[in-house]
Design a protein around this motif. Sequence first.
Motif, PDB file in Angstrom:
ATOM      1  N   LEU A  72      -3.551   8.865  20.620  1.00  0.00           N
ATOM      2  CA  LEU A  72      -3.730   9.765  19.473  1.00  0.00           C
ATOM      3  C   LEU A  72      -5.226   9.910  19.135  1.00  0.00           C
ATOM      4  O   LEU A  72      -5.691  11.014  18.842  1.00  0.00           O
ATOM      5  CB  LEU A  72      -2.957   9.246  18.258  1.00  0.00           C
ATOM      6  N   ARG A  73      -5.955   8.826  19.235  1.00  0.00           N
ATOM      7  CA  ARG A  73      -7.403   8.901  18.974  1.00  0.00           C
ATOM      8  C   ARG A  73      -8.096   9.790  20.020  1.00  0.00           C
ATOM      9  O   ARG A  73      -8.997  10.555  19.701  1.00  0.00           O
ATOM     10  CB  ARG A  73      -8.057   7.507  18.969  1.00  0.00           C
ATOM     11  N   THR A  74      -7.679   9.666  21.269  1.00  0.00           N
ATOM     12  CA  THR A  74      -8.273  10.502  22.333  1.00  0.00           C
ATOM     13  C   THR A  74      -8.023  11.986  22.032  1.00  0.00           C
ATOM     14  O   THR A  74      -8.914  12.826  22.180  1.00  0.00           O
ATOM     15  CB  THR A  74      -7.660  10.152  23.709  1.00  0.00           C
ATOM     16  N   LYS A  75      -6.806  12.292  21.599  1.00  0.00           N
ATOM     17  CA  LYS A  75      -6.490  13.689  21.284  1.00  0.00           C
ATOM     18  C   LYS A  75      -7.316  14.170  20.099  1.00  0.00           C
ATOM     19  O   LYS A  75      -7.842  15.278  20.089  1.00  0.00           O
ATOM     20  CB  LYS A  75      -4.988  13.832  21.014  1.00  0.00           C
ATOM     21  N   TYR A  76      -7.424  13.304  19.100  1.00  0.00           N
ATOM     22  CA  TYR A  76      -8.209  13.689  17.936  1.00  0.00           C
ATOM     23  C   TYR A  76      -9.689  13.828  18.249  1.00  0.00           C
ATOM     24  O   TYR A  76     -10.387  14.685  17.691  1.00  0.00           O
ATOM     25  CB  TYR A  76      -7.944  12.756  16.746  1.00  0.00           C
ATOM     26  N   ALA A  77     -10.178  12.990  19.156  1.00  0.00           N
ATOM     27  CA  ALA A  77     -11.598  13.109  19.544  1.00  0.00           C
ATOM     28  C   ALA A  77     -11.831  14.495  20.149  1.00  0.00           C
ATOM     29  O   ALA A  77     -12.838  15.148  19.872  1.00  0.00           O
ATOM     30  CB  ALA A  77     -11.960  12.013  20.537  1.00  0.00           C
ATOM     31  N   PHE A  78     -10.872  14.966  20.960  1.00  0.00           N
ATOM     32  CA  PHE A  78     -10.988  16.306  21.535  1.00  0.00           C
ATOM     33  C   PHE A  78     -10.958  17.353  20.423  1.00  0.00           C
ATOM     34  O   PHE A  78     -11.784  18.280  20.398  1.00  0.00           O
ATOM     35  CB  PHE A  78      -9.840  16.544  22.526  1.00  0.00           C
ATOM     36  N   LYS A  79     -10.036  17.185  19.495  1.00  0.00           N
ATOM     37  CA  LYS A  79      -9.913  18.172  18.410  1.00  0.00           C
ATOM     38  C   LYS A  79     -11.210  18.268  17.597  1.00  0.00           C
ATOM     39  O   LYS A  79     -11.673  19.354  17.280  1.00  0.00           O
ATOM     40  CB  LYS A  79      -8.760  17.781  17.470  1.00  0.00           C
ATOM     41  N   VAL A  80     -11.770  17.124  17.273  1.00  0.00           N
ATOM     42  CA  VAL A  80     -12.982  17.118  16.461  1.00  0.00           C
ATOM     43  C   VAL A  80     -14.142  17.716  17.259  1.00  0.00           C
ATOM     44  O   VAL A  80     -14.914  18.527  16.754  1.00  0.00           O
ATOM     45  CB  VAL A  80     -13.292  15.688  15.963  1.00  0.00           C
ATOM     46  N   ARG A  81     -14.221  17.336  18.528  1.00  0.00           N
ATOM     47  CA  ARG A  81     -15.282  17.887  19.383  1.00  0.00           C
ATOM     48  C   ARG A  81     -15.213  19.413  19.417  1.00  0.00           C
ATOM     49  O   ARG A  81     -16.214  20.109  19.426  1.00  0.00           O
ATOM     50  CB  ARG A  81     -15.124  17.336  20.804  1.00  0.00           C
ATOM     51  N   GLU A  82     -13.974  19.939  19.416  1.00  0.00           N
ATOM     52  CA  GLU A  82     -13.796  21.394  19.510  1.00  0.00           C
ATOM     53  C   GLU A  82     -13.776  22.068  18.139  1.00  0.00           C
ATOM     54  O   GLU A  82     -13.375  23.222  18.026  1.00  0.00           O
ATOM     55  CB  GLU A  82     -12.526  21.717  20.297  1.00  0.00           C
ATOM     56  N   GLY A  83     -14.130  21.315  17.108  1.00  0.00           N
ATOM     57  CA  GLY A  83     -14.336  21.971  15.808  1.00  0.00           C
ATOM     58  C   GLY A  83     -13.241  21.813  14.779  1.00  0.00           C
ATOM     59  O   GLY A  83     -13.268  22.486  13.757  1.00  0.00           O
ATOM     60  N   PHE A  84     -12.265  20.934  15.023  1.00  0.00           N
ATOM     61  CA  PHE A  84     -11.242  20.739  13.976  1.00  0.00           C
ATOM     62  C   PHE A  84     -11.872  20.011  12.800  1.00  0.00           C
ATOM     63  O   PHE A  84     -12.420  18.925  12.938  1.00  0.00           O
ATOM     64  CB  PHE A  84     -10.046  19.937  14.503  1.00  0.00           C
ATOM     65  N   ASP A  85     -11.809  20.642  11.626  1.00  0.00           N
ATOM     66  CA  ASP A  85     -12.405  20.056  10.436  1.00  0.00           C
ATOM     67  C   ASP A  85     -11.366  20.053   9.328  1.00  0.00           C
ATOM     68  O   ASP A  85     -11.044  21.099   8.772  1.00  0.00           O
ATOM     69  CB  ASP A  85     -13.633  20.895  10.028  1.00  0.00           C
ATOM     70  N   PRO A  86     -10.834  18.894   9.009  1.00  0.00           N
ATOM     71  CA  PRO A  86      -9.756  18.864   8.011  1.00  0.00           C
ATOM     72  C   PRO A  86     -10.197  19.410   6.661  1.00  0.00           C
ATOM     73  O   PRO A  86      -9.383  19.912   5.895  1.00  0.00           O
ATOM     74  CB  PRO A  86      -9.393  17.383   7.917  1.00  0.00           C
ATOM     75  N   ARG A  87     -11.499  19.327   6.370  1.00  0.00           N
ATOM     76  CA  ARG A  87     -11.963  19.844   5.075  1.00  0.00           C
ATOM     77  C   ARG A  87     -11.895  21.365   5.013  1.00  0.00           C
ATOM     78  O   ARG A  87     -11.784  21.964   3.963  1.00  0.00           O
ATOM     79  CB  ARG A  87     -13.397  19.388   4.794  1.00  0.00           C
ATOM     80  N   ALA A  88     -11.986  21.992   6.202  1.00  0.00           N
ATOM     81  CA  ALA A  88     -11.938  23.461   6.233  1.00  0.00           C
ATOM     82  C   ALA A  88     -10.504  23.977   6.276  1.00  0.00           C
ATOM     83  O   ALA A  88     -10.254  25.164   6.084  1.00  0.00           O
ATOM     84  CB  ALA A  88     -12.714  23.968   7.445  1.00  0.00           C
ATOM     85  N   GLU A  89      -9.551  23.080   6.516  1.00  0.00           N
ATOM     86  CA  GLU A  89      -8.154  23.515   6.627  1.00  0.00           C
ATOM     87  C   GLU A  89      -7.541  23.616   5.230  1.00  0.00           C
ATOM     88  O   GLU A  89      -7.811  22.790   4.365  1.00  0.00           O
ATOM     89  CB  GLU A  89      -7.346  22.491   7.435  1.00  0.00           C
ATOM     90  N   SER A  90      -6.726  24.651   5.053  1.00  0.00           N
ATOM     91  CA  SER A  90      -6.039  24.715   3.766  1.00  0.00           C
ATOM     92  C   SER A  90      -4.558  24.981   3.987  1.00  0.00           C
ATOM     93  O   SER A  90      -4.153  25.453   5.051  1.00  0.00           O
ATOM     94  CB  SER A  90      -6.650  25.808   2.907  1.00  0.00           C
ATOM     95  N   LEU A  91      -3.788  24.648   2.974  1.00  0.00           N
ATOM     96  CA  LEU A  91      -2.342  24.877   3.054  1.00  0.00           C
ATOM     97  C   LEU A  91      -2.021  26.228   2.446  1.00  0.00           C
ATOM     98  O   LEU A  91      -2.625  26.622   1.442  1.00  0.00           O
ATOM     99  CB  LEU A  91      -1.616  23.782   2.280  1.00  0.00           C
ATOM    100  N   PRO A  92      -1.087  26.956   3.024  1.00  0.00           N
ATOM    101  CA  PRO A  92      -0.723  28.251   2.425  1.00  0.00           C
ATOM    102  C   PRO A  92      -0.120  28.051   1.027  1.00  0.00           C
ATOM    103  O   PRO A  92       0.678  27.142   0.810  1.00  0.00           O
ATOM    104  CB  PRO A  92       0.300  28.826   3.402  1.00  0.00           C
ATOM    105  N   GLU A  93      -0.555  28.894   0.121  1.00  0.00           N
ATOM    106  CA  GLU A  93      -0.124  28.819  -1.270  1.00  0.00           C
ATOM    107  C   GLU A  93       1.413  28.821  -1.408  1.00  0.00           C
ATOM    108  O   GLU A  93       1.981  28.156  -2.265  1.00  0.00           O
ATOM    109  CB  GLU A  93      -0.720  30.053  -1.967  1.00  0.00           C
ATOM    110  N   ARG A  94       2.041  29.575  -0.542  1.00  0.00           N
ATOM    111  CA  ARG A  94       3.489  29.771  -0.644  1.00  0.00           C
ATOM    112  C   ARG A  94       4.275  28.458  -0.682  1.00  0.00           C
ATOM    113  O   ARG A  94       5.297  28.357  -1.354  1.00  0.00           O
ATOM    114  CB  ARG A  94       3.941  30.647   0.541  1.00  0.00           C
ATOM    115  N   ILE A  95       3.795  27.440   0.013  1.00  0.00           N
ATOM    116  CA  ILE A  95       4.589  26.199   0.066  1.00  0.00           C
ATOM    117  C   ILE A  95       4.678  25.512  -1.299  1.00  0.00           C
ATOM    118  O   ILE A  95       5.558  24.702  -1.537  1.00  0.00           O
ATOM    119  CB  ILE A  95       4.064  25.194   1.120  1.00  0.00           C
ATOM    120  N   PHE A  96       3.726  25.840  -2.179  1.00  0.00           N
ATOM    121  CA  PHE A  96       3.773  25.249  -3.518  1.00  0.00           C
ATOM    122  C   PHE A  96       4.638  26.085  -4.469  1.00  0.00           C
ATOM    123  O   PHE A  96       5.032  25.635  -5.527  1.00  0.00           O
ATOM    124  CB  PHE A  96       2.355  25.123  -4.103  1.00  0.00           C
ATOM    125  N   GLN A  97       4.865  27.351  -4.084  1.00  0.00           N
ATOM    126  CA  GLN A  97       5.604  28.255  -4.976  1.00  0.00           C
ATOM    127  C   GLN A  97       7.114  28.128  -4.826  1.00  0.00           C
ATOM    128  O   GLN A  97       7.848  28.221  -5.796  1.00  0.00           O
ATOM    129  CB  GLN A  97       5.177  29.706  -4.703  1.00  0.00           C
TER     130      GLN A  97
END
Lengths: 131, 585
Positions: B534-559
């Motif tokens: 899982l860490r290896t996969k995440y290292a790839f994700k982060v290297r390719e620009g995955f940024d959890p701070r930039a991710e947001s949840l769609p508003e609809r799921i709260f409605q």
Amino acid sequence: MRLNVVDTDRCVGCQVCMFACSRLHGQPGLGANRIAVRSAGGMERGFVAVVCRACADPPCAAVCPNDALAPRKGGGVLLKPDLCTGCGHCRTACPVGAVFWDEKDQKPMICVHCGYCARHCPHEVLAAEES
Amino acid sequence: MLPQDTLANVLYVDLSRRRHRTERREDLFRKNLGGAGAAAQLLAENCPEGTDPFSPDNPIILATGPLCGLFPLASKTVAMFKSPHTGNLGESHAGGRSSVALRMAGYGAVVITGANEKPGYLAVHGDKVHFRDARALWGMGSLFTAGRVIRENEPGPGLRSIMRIGRAGENLITYASVTTESYRHFGRLGLGAVFGSKRLKAVVLSGQRGLPVADLKGYRDLYEEIHRAAVESPAMKKYHDLGTPENVRPLNKLGGLPVRNLAAAGDERAEAISGERMAEGYLGRRLACTHCPVGCVHIAALREPYEREAYFYKTSMISYDYEPTYSMGSMLGVFQPEGLLKLLDAVEKVGLDSMSAGVALAWATEAFEKKLISVTETQGVILSWGDVPAYQLAIKHLVSRSNEFYTLLGRGVMAASGKYGGREYALAFGGNEMPGYHTGPGAHLGYLFGARHSHLDNAGYSADQKNLGKEPPPPEKLVSGLVAEEEWRQVLSSLVLCFFARGLYPPETVSRALECCGFDMNADQLKALGKDVLRTKYAFKVREGFDPRAESLPERIFQTPAPGGAIDRGYVERAISAYRKELGL
């Protein structure tokens, strides 16, 4: 005992029978199976199980030039490996394709109707019945 | 691992140069077992940083594992690639015959790079590798036809896997799938488009061989034990009887089945497309993946009259599962079984991921309703809930990318809502369209942080259902449970075990099975491997620009309230911080 295909329409194509047969014959995987399941022309059409019919008058034995295939009690044949030269006539003679081939030893592999595959068939497609 | 095991063979294929070579990679398999573990490592080795998913450099990696061919339900192939849909880690699993065919061909993994100059397909029969011409297959309207032609041209009936793409993949729809054995899919994250970008119509694999084991008798005994457990298990019977659509009725009753782009989470009309009603009215056949006694694949027989000719009918065999029933059914307000089957057939023929396609059409329907788009964008198609002919037409436009709107819709709801608005109800997580569970915070957090943004990464939907009617656990506890589950699932997918079989393979059983294959790994070592993968996969994700701070949840799921009531924002925010901490992001 004789192996019978009771109902191919129940077959889901899992090939558990093929693995069982090969395992029994000392080759885990698919190196020594004497039964085959394939699609009937695409998965959308269901499956065909290819097994020895245990012929009363087996064409495979009839074409063997060295009498290496001896008639078996209850139908079908037993291979006498010492007499077999690997000519492959038996394979051509079987109209249902139930003579399988051992590429390493260049000898036929034919069902002995032990029923091991049927005991592993999860969906009552195969049954070992009294002949 | 055992020295004679062909698992360690990795086949490297370069389509541009039409070259191939096989390398023994015992190091790779000894450490990572196979499947997801081996593929993640091969991806790190073969996919340079910042690779354009549609460039020839993007590798297609297919991997199997040591238990495949030896034990029941070790039936999945793990594909890894850079996803054209999310621009990040692409990972997708498929069953059918694919995994056994790869193992029997004599390889643990295949790495395909480069691109065909003209459409072609790759045929691997044991150690024979052929680069075949596929010009006549390119652009074919139905994947079933392409499958049939390849079937008739290739050896190995009963032993081969034919992984192919349809027009969606050829046209680079970023959520195009790869279909194997007519009805199984590398469904998500756009492997089909990566095939398409390489002008690779199909990959055919076949072979036949015995596999070494350390102790034949011990192996046979353990086999019997697992086989018996599989055929006697109630969970397995459930999947055999109704298949995954078994979940429609309970989820609908619970209020966790997304309806009409998640405007609601249940609808009494959904009973008509429940597993029970579908089986009674349409079930025509069940199929199994190779070496799986369960046979969960359910195929409906749909008989339709030709409109202009009396007494002239056609019968189509159409696969249906839970997720497509949600995405092309309830999500689109389609509650007539025949309408649902027609839509499933439409996406099957062109090779689209039915999940992303359904969610994209659901977003488009709501955007049309809210007048963000009009018939100008939809080319005259009036999108409205439950209108099957309109959706059939929209699928045609989408696959053909007939204008800018459909081109964007073919890149998913994030791309489309980026241009037309409606992000608050664009139901994507990490760029990937949502699966069919609105069960609570666990499901949505799981989609957002799962390495492939799938409900199968960490089973958040299951955690939600277990927590129902109880005081919700502290968010940190929910998150640590999801991460632990995702870590263990890395072990299962490195062994290429079907997740439905997870109950049959607790860590101790896995250790014993591995011992038969010459691996010495106890439960703790397995768990450590899961963490590592899982860490290896995440290292790839982060290297390719995955940024959890930039991710947001769609508003609809709260409605739209979930079964436990409206999802609490504060709770989700605390859980997001906990997730970042757990994964070191």
